[in-house]
Scaffold this motif. Structure first.
Motif, PDB file in Angstrom:
ATOM      1  N   SER A 150       0.838  -1.206   0.000  1.00  0.00           N
ATOM      2  CA  SER A 150       0.000   0.000   0.000  1.00  0.00           C
ATOM      3  C   SER A 150       0.871   1.254   0.000  1.00  0.00           C
ATOM      4  O   SER A 150       1.978   1.262   0.555  1.00  0.00           O
ATOM      5  N   THR A 151       0.347   2.294  -0.601  1.00  0.00           N
ATOM      6  CA  THR A 151       1.005   3.610  -0.567  1.00  0.00           C
ATOM      7  C   THR A 151       0.006   4.638  -0.062  1.00  0.00           C
ATOM      8  O   THR A 151      -1.212   4.503  -0.273  1.00  0.00           O
ATOM      9  N   GLN A 210      -6.760  13.662   6.881  1.00  0.00           N
ATOM     10  CA  GLN A 210      -6.156  13.958   5.581  1.00  0.00           C
ATOM     11  C   GLN A 210      -4.645  13.870   5.730  1.00  0.00           C
ATOM     12  O   GLN A 210      -4.051  14.575   6.533  1.00  0.00           O
ATOM     13  N   ALA A 211      -4.036  12.998   4.961  1.00  0.00           N
ATOM     14  CA  ALA A 211      -2.630  12.674   5.147  1.00  0.00           C
ATOM     15  C   ALA A 211      -1.706  13.843   4.845  1.00  0.00           C
ATOM     16  O   ALA A 211      -1.888  14.566   3.861  1.00  0.00           O
ATOM     17  N   GLN A 212      -0.714  14.009   5.734  1.00  0.00           N
ATOM     18  CA  GLN A 212       0.358  14.981   5.535  1.00  0.00           C
ATOM     19  C   GLN A 212       1.684  14.210   5.461  1.00  0.00           C
ATOM     20  O   GLN A 212       1.774  13.040   5.816  1.00  0.00           O
ATOM     21  N   ALA A 213       2.705  14.876   4.991  1.00  0.00           N
ATOM     22  CA  ALA A 213       4.002  14.222   4.828  1.00  0.00           C
ATOM     23  C   ALA A 213       4.518  13.698   6.171  1.00  0.00           C
ATOM     24  O   ALA A 213       4.373  14.342   7.212  1.00  0.00           O
ATOM     25  N   GLY A 214       5.119  12.520   6.127  1.00  0.00           N
ATOM     26  CA  GLY A 214       5.646  11.920   7.346  1.00  0.00           C
ATOM     27  C   GLY A 214       5.753  10.413   7.211  1.00  0.00           C
ATOM     28  O   GLY A 214       5.662   9.865   6.104  1.00  0.00           O
ATOM     29  N   THR A 215       5.921   9.759   8.333  1.00  0.00           N
ATOM     30  CA  THR A 215       6.087   8.297   8.343  1.00  0.00           C
ATOM     31  C   THR A 215       5.161   7.672   9.371  1.00  0.00           C
ATOM     32  O   THR A 215       5.085   8.138  10.516  1.00  0.00           O
ATOM     33  N   ILE A 216       4.461   6.624   8.958  1.00  0.00           N
ATOM     34  CA  ILE A 216       3.627   5.836   9.870  1.00  0.00           C
ATOM     35  C   ILE A 216       4.427   4.587  10.252  1.00  0.00           C
ATOM     36  O   ILE A 216       4.940   3.882   9.375  1.00  0.00           O
ATOM     37  N   THR A 217       4.535   4.323  11.536  1.00  0.00           N
ATOM     38  CA  THR A 217       5.219   3.116  12.014  1.00  0.00           C
ATOM     39  C   THR A 217       4.190   2.189  12.655  1.00  0.00           C
ATOM     40  O   THR A 217       3.438   2.611  13.540  1.00  0.00           O
ATOM     41  N   ILE A 218       4.179   0.930  12.193  1.00  0.00           N
ATOM     42  CA  ILE A 218       3.163  -0.038  12.633  1.00  0.00           C
ATOM     43  C   ILE A 218       3.852  -1.270  13.206  1.00  0.00           C
ATOM     44  O   ILE A 218       4.717  -1.871  12.559  1.00  0.00           O
ATOM     45  N   THR A 219       3.443  -1.656  14.417  1.00  0.00           N
ATOM     46  CA  THR A 219       3.970  -2.868  15.057  1.00  0.00           C
ATOM     47  C   THR A 219       2.819  -3.661  15.651  1.00  0.00           C
ATOM     48  O   THR A 219       1.971  -3.098  16.357  1.00  0.00           O
ATOM     49  N   ALA A 220       2.781  -4.949  15.361  1.00  0.00           N
ATOM     50  CA  ALA A 220       1.777  -5.827  15.976  1.00  0.00           C
ATOM     51  C   ALA A 220       2.342  -6.362  17.285  1.00  0.00           C
ATOM     52  O   ALA A 220       3.472  -6.860  17.328  1.00  0.00           O
ATOM     53  N   SER A 221       1.570  -6.251  18.356  1.00  0.00           N
ATOM     54  CA  SER A 221       2.055  -6.717  19.653  1.00  0.00           C
ATOM     55  C   SER A 221       1.920  -8.236  19.756  1.00  0.00           C
ATOM     56  O   SER A 221       1.315  -8.897  18.904  1.00  0.00           O
ATOM     57  N   ALA A 222       2.477  -8.778  20.826  1.00  0.00           N
ATOM     58  CA  ALA A 222       2.422 -10.223  21.049  1.00  0.00           C
ATOM     59  C   ALA A 222       0.981 -10.726  21.115  1.00  0.00           C
ATOM     60  O   ALA A 222       0.683 -11.839  20.698  1.00  0.00           O
ATOM     61  N   PRO A 233       8.873  -3.654  13.331  1.00  0.00           N
ATOM     62  CA  PRO A 233       8.059  -2.508  12.907  1.00  0.00           C
ATOM     63  C   PRO A 233       8.039  -2.344  11.392  1.00  0.00           C
ATOM     64  O   PRO A 233       9.006  -2.654  10.696  1.00  0.00           O
ATOM     65  N   LEU A 234       6.908  -1.881  10.910  1.00  0.00           N
ATOM     66  CA  LEU A 234       6.727  -1.585   9.491  1.00  0.00           C
ATOM     67  C   LEU A 234       6.600  -0.061   9.324  1.00  0.00           C
ATOM     68  O   LEU A 234       5.865   0.573  10.059  1.00  0.00           O
ATOM     69  N   GLU A 235       7.354   0.482   8.385  1.00  0.00           N
ATOM     70  CA  GLU A 235       7.284   1.918   8.133  1.00  0.00           C
ATOM     71  C   GLU A 235       6.592   2.203   6.783  1.00  0.00           C
ATOM     72  O   GLU A 235       6.922   1.565   5.784  1.00  0.00           O
ATOM     73  N   VAL A 236       5.648   3.118   6.815  1.00  0.00           N
ATOM     74  CA  VAL A 236       4.929   3.525   5.600  1.00  0.00           C
ATOM     75  C   VAL A 236       5.127   5.032   5.448  1.00  0.00           C
ATOM     76  O   VAL A 236       4.706   5.806   6.319  1.00  0.00           O
ATOM     77  N   GLU A 237       5.758   5.431   4.377  1.00  0.00           N
ATOM     78  CA  GLU A 237       5.997   6.858   4.148  1.00  0.00           C
ATOM     79  C   GLU A 237       4.807   7.504   3.462  1.00  0.00           C
ATOM     80  O   GLU A 237       4.220   6.932   2.537  1.00  0.00           O
ATOM     81  N   VAL A 238       4.453   8.669   3.932  1.00  0.00           N
ATOM     82  CA  VAL A 238       3.418   9.482   3.277  1.00  0.00           C
ATOM     83  C   VAL A 238       4.151  10.564   2.496  1.00  0.00           C
ATOM     84  O   VAL A 238       4.821  11.407   3.075  1.00  0.00           O
ATOM     85  N   LYS A 239       3.991  10.530   1.175  1.00  0.00           N
ATOM     86  CA  LYS A 239       4.724  11.503   0.352  1.00  0.00           C
ATOM     87  C   LYS A 239       4.006  11.749  -0.970  1.00  0.00           C
ATOM     88  O   LYS A 239       3.068  11.038  -1.319  1.00  0.00           O
TER      89      LYS A 239
END
Length: 239
Positions: A150-151, A210-222, A233-239
């Motif tokens: 996904s982007t 509404q998305a602004q520039a930056g990075t989303i960091t996603i981690t699933a817990s135990a 962690p998974l990083e998704v850049e908003v650009k």
């Protein structure tokens, strides 16, 4: 002088004959050889757990001195009629599959690992030499890693991110609970709203805003994962 040599040869021959016919002397001569021929054996224990079930309960096996942990596994599984696969790699023999469960079956770094006396050795199964009373535990381990195709672009409204999991499985209902995720949206002005399950290795996370520039960091817990260890962690850049 000649007579002395003859006497010495006769005495030596008599001593040799006595050594060969005397039971006590024979035992003394043969005993070290007999001990060398006797291989030392001892008992060890083995248990095997699959991804979600017990494959082999704690089982005692008698092995010869010098037996490796891998040879123990092969010996016991052969006796129990449990199928397994060992493959040759550049690093040596590798236990690839037990009872139909192959390493990497969750498309990641999941696979078969082991402990001896509750400690993880630095050696591989094929290199660890067993000692008396060792307790070997083989089990299938997970290694959760998140990925996405996904982007998210700047100014996207209420975007979604499809998260794919390898090396582990999502568990319900834990996976749908946002409390079981660490989601840092940083400067993106987004807020995580919900998690929807597509499969046991794929979810969709919906964001509000509404998305602004930056990075989303996603981690699933135990608590969201079958293996009970948090994901990388998974990083998704908003650009």
């Amino acid at each position: 002088m000649v007579q002395f040599k003859k006497w010495w040869h006769l005495a030596f021959a008599l001593l040799l004959a006595f050594a060969l016919v005397s039971p006590t002397a024979s035992a003394a001569v043969l005993q070290p050889v007999s001990q060398e021929l006797q291989s030392t054996t001892f008992d060890v224990e083995l248990s095997i757990d699959g991804l979600d079930d017990e494959i082999l309960g704690l089982t005692t096996a008698t092995v010869a001195e010098g037996t490796t942990a891998l040879e123990l596994v092969e010996q016991v599984l052969d006796n129990e009629g449990i199928p397994y696969v060992v493959v040759s790699t550049q690093y040596g023999p590798y236990l690839q599959s037990i009872d139909g469960r192959a390493a990497g079956s969750l498309n990641g770094w999941d696979g078969w690992v082991y402990t001896v006396n509750n400690i993880s050795p630095n050696d591989g199964l094929a290199d660890y030499v067993l000692e008396p009373d060792d307790v070997v535990h083989i089990y299938y381990t997970t290694w959760a890693k998140l990925q996405t195709t996904s982007t998210v672009a700047i100014n996207d409204n209420n975007p979604t991110v499809t998260v794919d999991l390898t090396g582990d499985l999502f568990v319900t209902p834990g996976v749908t609970n946002l409390a079981n995720w660490t989601i840092n949206t940083g400067t993106t002005a987004l807020t995580a709203q919900s998690v929807t399950v597509n499969t046991d290795q794929q979810v969709v996370i919906t964001f509000a805003g509404q998305a602004q520039a930056g990075t989303i960091t996603i981690t699933a817990s135990a608590n969201a994962l079958f293996g009970s260890s948090a994901s990388e962690p998974l990083e998704v850049e908003v650009k």
